[in-house]
Design a protein around this motif. Structure first.
Motif, PDB file in Angstrom:
ATOM      1  N   ALA A  68      69.479  29.712  56.237  1.00 17.21           N
ATOM      2  CA  ALA A  68      68.639  28.593  56.677  1.00 17.21           C
ATOM      3  C   ALA A  68      68.333  28.688  58.166  1.00 17.21           C
ATOM      4  N   LEU A  69      69.318  29.119  58.948  1.00 12.40           N
ATOM      5  CA  LEU A  69      69.108  29.275  60.388  1.00 12.40           C
ATOM      6  C   LEU A  69      68.019  30.311  60.661  1.00 12.40           C
ATOM      7  N   GLN A  70      68.088  31.446  59.980  1.00 11.41           N
ATOM      8  CA  GLN A  70      67.069  32.475  60.183  1.00 11.41           C
ATOM      9  C   GLN A  70      65.684  31.988  59.763  1.00 11.41           C
ATOM     10  N   VAL A  71      65.612  31.304  58.625  1.00 12.23           N
ATOM     11  CA  VAL A  71      64.324  30.793  58.159  1.00 12.23           C
ATOM     12  C   VAL A  71      63.766  29.790  59.160  1.00 12.23           C
ATOM     13  N   ALA A  72      64.632  28.886  59.651  1.00  9.12           N
ATOM     14  CA  ALA A  72      64.188  27.890  60.621  1.00  9.12           C
ATOM     15  C   ALA A  72      63.699  28.556  61.905  1.00  9.12           C
ATOM     16  N   GLN A  73      64.434  29.569  62.373  1.00 11.40           N
ATOM     17  CA  GLN A  73      64.018  30.271  63.585  1.00 11.40           C
ATOM     18  C   GLN A  73      62.671  30.958  63.393  1.00 11.40           C
ATOM     19  N   ALA A  74      62.481  31.589  62.233  1.00  8.64           N
ATOM     20  CA  ALA A  74      61.210  32.254  61.966  1.00  8.64           C
ATOM     21  C   ALA A  74      60.069  31.247  61.898  1.00  8.64           C
ATOM     22  N   LEU A  75      60.308  30.105  61.266  1.00 12.92           N
ATOM     23  CA  LEU A  75      59.271  29.081  61.163  1.00 12.92           C
ATOM     24  C   LEU A  75      58.913  28.522  62.534  1.00 12.92           C
ATOM     25  N   ARG A  76      59.954  28.240  63.349  1.00  7.58           N
ATOM     26  CA  ARG A  76      59.691  27.672  64.678  1.00  7.58           C
ATOM     27  C   ARG A  76      58.926  28.660  65.561  1.00  7.58           C
ATOM     28  N   SER A  77      59.297  29.930  65.457  1.00  5.92           N
ATOM     29  CA  SER A  77      58.655  30.931  66.313  1.00  5.92           C
ATOM     30  C   SER A  77      57.177  31.108  65.976  1.00  5.92           C
ATOM     31  N   ARG A  78      56.804  30.621  64.802  1.00 10.27           N
ATOM     32  CA  ARG A  78      55.423  30.786  64.370  1.00 10.27           C
ATOM     33  C   ARG A  78      54.709  29.445  64.185  1.00 10.27           C
ATOM     34  N   GLY A  79      55.217  28.421  64.897  1.00  9.07           N
ATOM     35  CA  GLY A  79      54.463  27.185  65.006  1.00  9.07           C
ATOM     36  C   GLY A  79      54.984  25.974  64.271  1.00  9.07           C
ATOM     37  N   TRP A  80      56.019  26.123  63.445  1.00  8.49           N
ATOM     38  CA  TRP A  80      56.551  24.938  62.747  1.00  8.49           C
ATOM     39  C   TRP A  80      57.225  24.018  63.757  1.00  8.49           C
ATOM     40  N   PRO A  81      56.908  22.713  63.752  1.00  9.21           N
ATOM     41  CA  PRO A  81      57.465  21.814  64.762  1.00  9.21           C
ATOM     42  C   PRO A  81      58.944  21.547  64.596  1.00  9.21           C
ATOM     43  N   GLY A  82      59.452  21.625  63.340  1.00 13.47           N
ATOM     44  CA  GLY A  82      60.882  21.412  63.104  1.00 13.47           C
ATOM     45  C   GLY A  82      61.379  20.123  63.735  1.00 13.47           C
ATOM     46  N   PRO A  83      62.657  20.027  64.049  1.00 15.96           N
ATOM     47  CA  PRO A  83      63.713  20.988  63.691  1.00 15.96           C
ATOM     48  C   PRO A  83      64.251  20.736  62.291  1.00 15.96           C
ATOM     49  N   ALA A  84      65.080  21.655  61.829  1.00 14.05           N
ATOM     50  CA  ALA A  84      65.746  21.476  60.540  1.00 14.05           C
ATOM     51  C   ALA A  84      66.939  20.553  60.717  1.00 14.05           C
ATOM     52  N   ALA A  85      67.668  20.306  59.638  1.00  9.73           N
ATOM     53  CA  ALA A  85      68.843  19.437  59.693  1.00  9.73           C
ATOM     54  C   ALA A  85      70.076  20.207  59.246  1.00  9.73           C
ATOM     55  N   THR A  86      71.232  19.819  59.779  1.00  8.34           N
ATOM     56  CA  THR A  86      72.485  20.412  59.306  1.00  8.34           C
ATOM     57  C   THR A  86      72.764  19.921  57.895  1.00  8.34           C
ATOM     58  N   CYS A  87      73.444  20.723  57.125  1.00  9.33           N
ATOM     59  CA  CYS A  87      73.815  20.301  55.777  1.00  9.33           C
ATOM     60  C   CYS A  87      75.240  19.773  55.787  1.00  9.33           C
ATOM     61  N   ARG A  88      75.669  19.230  54.676  1.00  9.10           N
ATOM     62  CA  ARG A  88      77.006  18.647  54.561  1.00  9.10           C
ATOM     63  C   ARG A  88      77.939  19.489  53.714  1.00  9.10           C
ATOM     64  N   ILE A 103      55.058  38.173  58.365  1.00 10.07           N
ATOM     65  CA  ILE A 103      56.391  38.766  58.483  1.00 10.07           C
ATOM     66  C   ILE A 103      57.159  38.429  57.208  1.00 10.07           C
ATOM     67  N   THR A 104      58.096  39.296  56.857  1.00  6.88           N
ATOM     68  CA  THR A 104      58.854  39.123  55.622  1.00  6.88           C
ATOM     69  C   THR A 104      60.341  39.067  55.908  1.00  6.88           C
ATOM     70  N   LEU A 105      61.008  38.054  55.364  1.00  8.88           N
ATOM     71  CA  LEU A 105      62.462  37.973  55.358  1.00  8.88           C
ATOM     72  C   LEU A 105      62.922  38.210  53.925  1.00  8.88           C
ATOM     73  N   ARG A 106      63.993  38.991  53.758  1.00 10.89           N
ATOM     74  CA  ARG A 106      64.503  39.289  52.425  1.00 10.89           C
ATOM     75  C   ARG A 106      65.966  38.864  52.306  1.00 10.89           C
ATOM     76  N   TYR A 107      66.295  38.251  51.172  1.00 14.15           N
ATOM     77  CA  TYR A 107      67.661  37.811  50.915  1.00 14.15           C
ATOM     78  C   TYR A 107      68.036  38.117  49.469  1.00 14.15           C
ATOM     79  N   GLY A 108      69.305  38.438  49.287  1.00 16.93           N
ATOM     80  CA  GLY A 108      69.838  38.681  47.952  1.00 16.93           C
ATOM     81  C   GLY A 108      70.872  37.640  47.589  1.00 16.93           C
ATOM     82  N   TRP A 109      71.575  37.904  46.482  1.00 15.78           N
ATOM     83  CA  TRP A 109      72.546  36.941  45.968  1.00 15.78           C
ATOM     84  C   TRP A 109      73.648  36.630  46.980  1.00 15.78           C
TER      85      TRP A 109
END
Length: 318
Positions: free
Chosen positions: A280-300, A263-269
């Motif tokens: 980052a939320l979309q990338v994390a969701q895509a990774l989790r849905s396809r087996g990444w154990p995660g989770p990601a972390a909030t940024c500051r 699957i492909t996600l596309r982002y611009g400037w």
């Protein structure tokens, strides 16, 4: 040239070698008198004190005008030098020339020539600084994105290497964006080939502790910017494109899915710069849905009234 009877073949060859630019001193050395120059100059363009353009203005004409005006020690630097080294695709509209003495800037056709006071060693038919010097000079007068674009482009084309650029950086007292340049030369930045890809790394992946991807990977449908092979996820980072390129991109995305199950996600400037947490939320969701154990972390980076929406937790696989 008109009035050909007063212009020797040797002078014609000199003009051709210098992209149509001649100096008053060169003209006098080839037997052109002041009266003859006045007649010839009716068909020429005076581009500076003692400088004449005998034909159409080209980028090389501006380069020669700057070098001839700067004197025997003058050399091209910054973007102009990087272009001559093959590290930039497009000829820059502003040329910077290092010269021993200060000179007024020149305009040659659509090009601007600006002079920098200093002595640099030059090489080549159009004398220019080394590529590493040129890239650091670009960084000194550019935004971070412009500096990143120049350096990543040169590295991607194989015109220089991280160690060579670092050696030049270590030899200078101060360089603007030096911390960024050092990161670009590190192993962590390997494969980053544009300012947008750098922003994606710095604003999306790193602060949200998302996994480190493979970059510039060749697949059956073509090369991809970012690949998470285990999760079958491609991320493409797009600058401004015309419709024909977008059409090719969509066909390639379809082939990635149909042939390789990617699957492909596309982002611009705009997304990377203005909404990095949402990306980052979309990338994390895509990774989790396809087996990444995660989770990601909030940024500051986000203000308190606009909290980062990426799920909190410990960093994932790196």
């Amino acid at each position: 040239m008109r009035h050909a009877q007063t212009v020797t073949p040797a002078l014609r060859r000199l003009a051709a070698a210098q992209a149509g630019v001649l100096t008053t001193r060169q003209l006098e050395a080839h037997g052109i008198t002041r009266h003859g120059l006045a007649r010839l100059a009716r068909d020429w363009q005076r581009v500076g004190n003692g400088l004449y353009l005998t034909g159409p203005a080209a980028w090389e004409s501006a380069a020669w005008a700057g070098l001839l005006r700067g004197g025997s020690s003058a050399v091209l630097g910054a973007e102009g030098a990087a272009y001559l080294h093959g590290a930039m695709r497009d000829a820059p509209g502003v040329l910077r020339v290092w010269a021993r003495h200060r000179h007024d800037d020149l305009t040659v056709g659509e090009f601007q020539v600006r002079f920098l006071r200093g002595v640099r060693t030059g090489r080549g038919h159009l004398p220019r600084t080394t590529l590493e010097e040129s890239l650091l000079d670009i960084s000194d007068h550019s935004t971070e994105d412009e500096a990143v674009a120049a350096v990543t482009g040169a590295l991607a084309l194989g015109r220089t290497t991280g160690p060579r650029l670092l050696a030049e950086l270590d030899g200078r007292h101060r360089v603007r964006h030096s911390a960024t340049l050092r990161l670009l030369c590190s192993a962590a930045a390997r494969g980053i080939e544009s300012a947008l890809e750098w922003r994606f790394q710095q604003r999306v992946l790193t602060p949200h502790h998302l996994p480190v991807p493979d970059r510039q990977v060749q697949r059956s449908a073509g090369r991809v910017d970012v690949l998470y092979d285990r999760e079958s996820l491609v991320i493409e980072l797009d600058g401004m494109r015309d419709h024909s390129v977008w059409s090719k991109d969509m066909m390639r995305d379809n082939e990635h899915l149909l042939v390789d199950g990617l699957i492909t996600l596309r982002y611009g400037w705009y997304a990377v710069e203005r909404a990095p947490c949402e990306v980052a939320l979309q990338v994390a969701q895509a990774l989790r849905s396809r087996g990444w154990p995660g989770p990601a972390a909030t940024c500051r980076r986000r203000p308190r009234d606009l909290p980062c929406q990426v799920s909190p937790g410990v960093p994932g696989r790196t």
